[in-house]
Design an enzyme around this catalytic site. Sequence first.
Site, PDB file in Angstrom:
ATOM      1  N   PHE A 143       0.854  -1.186   0.000  1.00  0.00           N
ATOM      2  CA  PHE A 143       0.000   0.000   0.000  1.00  0.00           C
ATOM      3  C   PHE A 143       0.889   1.234   0.000  1.00  0.00           C
ATOM      4  CE2 PHE A 143      -4.462   1.236   0.824  1.00  0.00           C
ATOM      5  CZ  PHE A 143      -5.106   0.094   0.331  1.00  0.00           C
TER       6      PHE A 143
ATOM      7  N   GLN B 228      -7.377  14.951   3.223  1.00  0.00           N
ATOM      8  CA  GLN B 228      -6.736  14.084   2.239  1.00  0.00           C
ATOM      9  C   GLN B 228      -7.609  13.936   1.005  1.00  0.00           C
ATOM     10  OE1 GLN B 228      -6.095   9.543   2.703  1.00  0.00           O
ATOM     11  NE2 GLN B 228      -4.101  10.483   3.044  1.00  0.00           N
TER      12      GLN B 228
ATOM     13  N   HIS C 158      -8.009  11.583  -1.949  1.00  0.00           N
ATOM     14  CA  HIS C 158      -7.598  10.254  -2.412  1.00  0.00           C
ATOM     15  C   HIS C 158      -7.309  10.340  -3.903  1.00  0.00           C
ATOM     16  CE1 HIS C 158      -7.520   5.956  -3.151  1.00  0.00           C
ATOM     17  NE2 HIS C 158      -7.637   5.730  -1.857  1.00  0.00           N
TER      18      HIS C 158
ATOM     19  N   LEU D 253     -15.032   5.780  -4.217  1.00  0.00           N
ATOM     20  CA  LEU D 253     -13.653   5.350  -3.949  1.00  0.00           C
ATOM     21  C   LEU D 253     -13.243   4.154  -4.797  1.00  0.00           C
ATOM     22  CD1 LEU D 253     -11.085   5.471  -2.156  1.00  0.00           C
ATOM     23  CD2 LEU D 253     -12.247   3.928  -0.574  1.00  0.00           C
TER      24      LEU D 253
ATOM     25  N   GLU E  41      -6.839   2.057  -3.095  1.00  0.00           N
ATOM     26  CA  GLU E  41      -5.400   2.023  -3.334  1.00  0.00           C
ATOM     27  C   GLU E  41      -4.919   0.586  -3.516  1.00  0.00           C
ATOM     28  OE1 GLU E  41      -1.796   3.686  -0.633  1.00  0.00           O
ATOM     29  OE2 GLU E  41      -3.513   4.990  -0.914  1.00  0.00           O
TER      30      GLU E  41
ATOM     31  N   ARG F 228      -0.352   9.287  -0.454  1.00  0.00           N
ATOM     32  CA  ARG F 228      -1.541   9.748  -1.182  1.00  0.00           C
ATOM     33  C   ARG F 228      -1.469  11.210  -1.615  1.00  0.00           C
ATOM     34  NH1 ARG F 228      -6.393   6.668   2.164  1.00  0.00           N
ATOM     35  NH2 ARG F 228      -6.050   4.635   1.208  1.00  0.00           N
TER      36      ARG F 228
ATOM     37  N   HIS G  41     -11.370  12.663   0.655  1.00  0.00           N
ATOM     38  CA  HIS G  41     -11.511  11.317   1.214  1.00  0.00           C
ATOM     39  C   HIS G  41     -11.493  11.261   2.734  1.00  0.00           C
ATOM     40  CE1 HIS G  41     -11.226   6.980   1.381  1.00  0.00           C
ATOM     41  NE2 HIS G  41     -10.028   7.008   1.931  1.00  0.00           N
TER      42      HIS G  41
ATOM     43  N   ARG H  60      -2.529  11.054   5.976  1.00  0.00           N
ATOM     44  CA  ARG H  60      -2.681   9.689   6.484  1.00  0.00           C
ATOM     45  C   ARG H  60      -2.210   8.656   5.461  1.00  0.00           C
ATOM     46  NH1 ARG H  60      -6.259   5.790   5.615  1.00  0.00           N
ATOM     47  NH2 ARG H  60      -7.875   7.082   4.648  1.00  0.00           N
TER      48      ARG H  60
END
Length: 588
Positions: free
Chosen positions: A119, A240, A242, A252, A255, A286, A353, A398
Amino acid sequence: MSLPILKFEAVIVGGGGAGLRAALQLSEAGIKTVVLSKVFPTRSHTAAAQGGISAALGNIEDDNWHWHMYDTVKGADWLGDQDAIEFMCRQAVDAVVELEHYGMPFDRLENGKIYQRPFGGHMANFGKQPVRRACCVADRTGHAMLHALYQRNVKANTKFFVEWMALDLIRNENGDVVGVTALEMETGQVYVIQAKAVLFATGGAGRIFQSSTNAFINTGDGVGITLRAGLPVEDIEFWQFHPTGLAGAGVLITEGVRGEGGYLLNANGERFMERYAPTAKDLASRDVVSRAMQIEINEGRGCGPNKDYVLLKLDHLGVEVIDQRLPGIREIALQFLGIDPIKEPIPVVPTCHYMMGGIPTNYKGEVVAPFGANKEEVVKGFYAAGECACASVHGANRLGTNSLLDLVVFGKSAGNSMIKFIREHDLEYKELPKDAGEFSLQRVQKIDASTSGESLAELRHEMQRIMQQHAGVFRTQKVLMDGIEKIEALYARAQNLYIKDKSKVFNTARVEALEFINTIEVALATMICAEARKESRGAQAREDYPERDDANFMCHTLFYRDGRKIIYKDVHVAPLTVDYIPPAKRVY
């Protein structure tokens, strides 16, 4: 007018992952606990988390919690509190094993161990190369977690008030939290719920933006209530985006697609992330990927007739991998765009996000606020966990899969703190103020009594448009100042909301109006704090201040509603047991 009073030792507002984990801890300890939730708990927004939960299990290759901690500090762009980050990363393995024992059906390796995928931003050996750290249930990890935790709560006899909305905190003359007011949607009745301890686990507020991966229930209720109670919120400027929201829909696209080997392409067919992050490439942090995508679009290398998105290619992974590891993503692409990712790439854009800021807490889940010279004094009886809280483990950005970890680690930690507070102090119910609930009742009655005023739908649309245009991926002084002026004007108009439906039973217009009042609080706080932070750090990308400024802004923002006051407090740079990780240039 006196309101009906209910009594519980512990009240938890929010039925998502953090709320359920805290409730389980309390109920199993014999604490009389109730969970208030606007929706049935298994419909909470935690269900939208797709990609995984991070833990240094090392099931496929070497890994350890210290590397995870380093990645989280670096990902947070050194705005995260290193004591809280160490606490979370050290607890991660036990948290995942605990979920496994609760019956969460993790994907498996052939040897029976939990499968792990790479990730963004998760690296081995202190940032040297990508590592497989995300434990997943295909691309429906949050959904599986919610069901596992809800079932355990049913076994523990947790009490649920479903389709109830918290309205305001009740604080006594000492400032201690002694309960909440809440609206029962079915009847329209406002209640006072007296408690020995209150936990907010109300999730994020992503609906302040026009393009968002967030559910319609993510209206920042916990943050709005906290601000109205005279308490500050922390680091609310950091949102954030995304990298991979479905173009045109905002849904969404995990990831995990890139974790499984998918990658991004521009209009020239170029795998452009190799230019921005030579080592991590498409698995950079991100904020790095989102800015790279936006630059490609801004410089004319976007795809489609309007050149306003890039492409996420995964057809090369093959039918078996997509159907086994990413079945939900294929379903989303087919349903929303009519595109089968087995055959062609998915159009994606950066989309709001996650809220990195929130209600200030320590790693014990206790809400902290400045009192006098003390910048972090515990607010007695008040706790927060999950996305609505700011521990601060995510800092300015994050890492993917740290959100689900945050929920269970700090949900449990807050639950333990509440047990200690209630049991070890042999706590009795503190007396309610004589006017408990009157403020909330007046707010509801004002909306009900309105005969004319502002349209909720128009105000909400305007707020989302302003936030998208003035506080998006890239920000500047002029754009932010214009945004503050527009949001302030909208905030004033929001004091005069009008709804046509005056019924009591399941009046969704009333609920949406009360939600919007919370949402506009978050929007205004975001814009003001973003303007005040004159640097670029993590998700805050100031084109007029492109560099990180550790000398002036390696500190947390605390925003107060009254007077629009901002004060700053130091980042906790000292971990609990290991060496401090000093600031460095953030490269991937």
